[in-house]
Design a protein around this motif. Sequence first.
Motif, PDB file in Angstrom:
ATOM      1  N   SER A 110     -18.060  -6.159  25.407  1.00 34.89           N
ATOM      2  CA  SER A 110     -17.381  -4.857  25.326  1.00 34.89           C
ATOM      3  C   SER A 110     -17.715  -3.971  26.515  1.00 34.89           C
ATOM      4  O   SER A 110     -16.825  -3.389  27.142  1.00 34.89           O
ATOM      5  CB  SER A 110     -17.767  -4.147  24.027  1.00 34.89           C
ATOM      6  OG  SER A 110     -17.229  -4.823  22.916  1.00 34.89           O
ATOM      7  N   PHE A 163     -14.659  -3.682  29.022  1.00 34.52           N
ATOM      8  CA  PHE A 163     -13.820  -2.603  28.506  1.00 34.52           C
ATOM      9  C   PHE A 163     -14.512  -1.242  28.630  1.00 34.52           C
ATOM     10  O   PHE A 163     -15.729  -1.140  28.466  1.00 34.52           O
ATOM     11  CB  PHE A 163     -13.479  -2.838  27.030  1.00 34.52           C
ATOM     12  CG  PHE A 163     -12.659  -4.073  26.798  1.00 34.52           C
ATOM     13  CD1 PHE A 163     -11.284  -4.050  26.957  1.00 34.52           C
ATOM     14  CD2 PHE A 163     -13.268  -5.262  26.435  1.00 34.52           C
ATOM     15  CE1 PHE A 163     -10.528  -5.195  26.747  1.00 34.52           C
ATOM     16  CE2 PHE A 163     -12.528  -6.410  26.222  1.00 34.52           C
ATOM     17  CZ  PHE A 163     -11.148  -6.377  26.382  1.00 34.52           C
ATOM     18  N   THR A 164     -13.704  -0.230  28.898  1.00 29.78           N
ATOM     19  CA  THR A 164     -14.204   1.138  28.854  1.00 29.78           C
ATOM     20  C   THR A 164     -14.276   1.558  27.391  1.00 29.78           C
ATOM     21  O   THR A 164     -13.704   0.896  26.525  1.00 29.78           O
ATOM     22  CB  THR A 164     -13.262   2.088  29.616  1.00 29.78           C
ATOM     23  OG1 THR A 164     -11.980   2.093  28.950  1.00 29.78           O
ATOM     24  CG2 THR A 164     -13.077   1.645  31.063  1.00 29.78           C
ATOM     25  N   PHE A 178     -11.073   1.465  25.415  1.00 29.54           N
ATOM     26  CA  PHE A 178     -10.424   0.159  25.317  1.00 29.54           C
ATOM     27  C   PHE A 178      -9.551  -0.186  26.519  1.00 29.54           C
ATOM     28  O   PHE A 178      -8.660  -1.006  26.432  1.00 29.54           O
ATOM     29  CB  PHE A 178      -9.576   0.072  24.032  1.00 29.54           C
ATOM     30  CG  PHE A 178      -9.591  -1.303  23.424  1.00 29.54           C
ATOM     31  CD1 PHE A 178      -8.631  -2.244  23.777  1.00 29.54           C
ATOM     32  CD2 PHE A 178     -10.556  -1.665  22.506  1.00 29.54           C
ATOM     33  CE1 PHE A 178      -8.641  -3.514  23.217  1.00 29.54           C
ATOM     34  CE2 PHE A 178     -10.569  -2.938  21.939  1.00 29.54           C
ATOM     35  CZ  PHE A 178      -9.615  -3.862  22.292  1.00 29.54           C
ATOM     36  N   ARG A 179      -9.817   0.393  27.652  1.00 32.65           N
ATOM     37  CA  ARG A 179      -9.100  -0.017  28.860  1.00 32.65           C
ATOM     38  C   ARG A 179      -9.885  -1.121  29.549  1.00 32.65           C
ATOM     39  O   ARG A 179     -11.107  -1.065  29.640  1.00 32.65           O
ATOM     40  CB  ARG A 179      -8.914   1.179  29.798  1.00 32.65           C
ATOM     41  CG  ARG A 179      -7.899   2.189  29.286  1.00 32.65           C
ATOM     42  CD  ARG A 179      -7.760   3.345  30.257  1.00 32.65           C
ATOM     43  NE  ARG A 179      -8.998   4.108  30.333  1.00 32.65           N
ATOM     44  CZ  ARG A 179      -9.229   5.074  31.224  1.00 32.65           C
ATOM     45  NH1 ARG A 179      -8.314   5.376  32.124  1.00 32.65           N
ATOM     46  NH2 ARG A 179     -10.369   5.732  31.212  1.00 32.65           N
ATOM     47  N   PHE A 180      -9.151  -2.109  30.065  1.00 29.28           N
ATOM     48  CA  PHE A 180      -9.796  -3.231  30.740  1.00 29.28           C
ATOM     49  C   PHE A 180     -10.365  -2.748  32.071  1.00 29.28           C
ATOM     50  O   PHE A 180      -9.702  -2.040  32.823  1.00 29.28           O
ATOM     51  CB  PHE A 180      -8.767  -4.345  30.968  1.00 29.28           C
ATOM     52  CG  PHE A 180      -9.368  -5.669  31.341  1.00 29.28           C
ATOM     53  CD1 PHE A 180     -10.292  -6.283  30.514  1.00 29.28           C
ATOM     54  CD2 PHE A 180      -9.011  -6.298  32.526  1.00 29.28           C
ATOM     55  CE1 PHE A 180     -10.848  -7.516  30.853  1.00 29.28           C
ATOM     56  CE2 PHE A 180      -9.562  -7.523  32.878  1.00 29.28           C
ATOM     57  CZ  PHE A 180     -10.481  -8.135  32.041  1.00 29.28           C
ATOM     58  N   ARG A 181     -11.618  -3.112  32.357  1.00 27.68           N
ATOM     59  CA  ARG A 181     -12.300  -2.609  33.555  1.00 27.68           C
ATOM     60  C   ARG A 181     -11.809  -3.282  34.834  1.00 27.68           C
ATOM     61  O   ARG A 181     -11.909  -2.712  35.915  1.00 27.68           O
ATOM     62  CB  ARG A 181     -13.805  -2.808  33.440  1.00 27.68           C
ATOM     63  CG  ARG A 181     -14.489  -1.927  32.408  1.00 27.68           C
ATOM     64  CD  ARG A 181     -15.991  -2.080  32.508  1.00 27.68           C
ATOM     65  NE  ARG A 181     -16.687  -1.362  31.464  1.00 27.68           N
ATOM     66  CZ  ARG A 181     -17.013  -0.080  31.506  1.00 27.68           C
ATOM     67  NH1 ARG A 181     -16.707   0.635  32.561  1.00 27.68           N
ATOM     68  NH2 ARG A 181     -17.671   0.477  30.496  1.00 27.68           N
TER      69      ARG A 181
END
Length: 201
Positions: free
Chosen positions: A186, A190-191, A194-197
């Motif tokens: 996680s 993910f931030t 829930f945004r993909f890093r």
Amino acid sequence: MGKILFMEKPEWVSWEDICECIHASHQTNKKWGFEMLNSNLTGAIIAERLQDGKCFVAIENQKVVGTASLKILKKSKKWWAKGKVSYHCFDAILPSYRGTDVYLGLKRIRDKYDKEMGVDMIQFNTAEHNKTILKINEKTGYKRVQLAPIGNGGGYYSVTMVKWIGKSPYSDRFVRFMYNLSKFVSKTFFTPDFRFRFWFK
């Protein structure tokens, strides 16, 4: 402070009363810079989501000063879910009643209902920031099983905690490994919202 009564939500307590208690309780979280998913729900949505669940309240002088609910989950695909699961939700204590026995009083009445229902395990989610609740529940036998980012603009990581009734089907070592694995995935990919890093071209 007067005498506080703990009971299943009576008819004269409206879902808007429950909603107001939840909103007031979450004001502190907003000051900390994150907003838990329950903090903006209406009373009608809370009632709809609970459906055949149970809502319990702490009452002082005809006022709701705390609330706690549960839903019985008969099926779950999560690795930790075994048998009948009681999902604890919509917990809230008015800020001026924190540090009193309101939280523990609601916990006792809800745990009593779980026992009557013969559940196999209890599950709930709380924010990673919520150190006090995490510590209280760890002292009473709950284990952290998952850490996950929250979508919908929540902006925080949620910890799933469970307590198996009777003997745990998993060793403590395995449970810690699975939790730490979810935490690594996680926070690496993910931030909190829930945004993909990472984006690959």
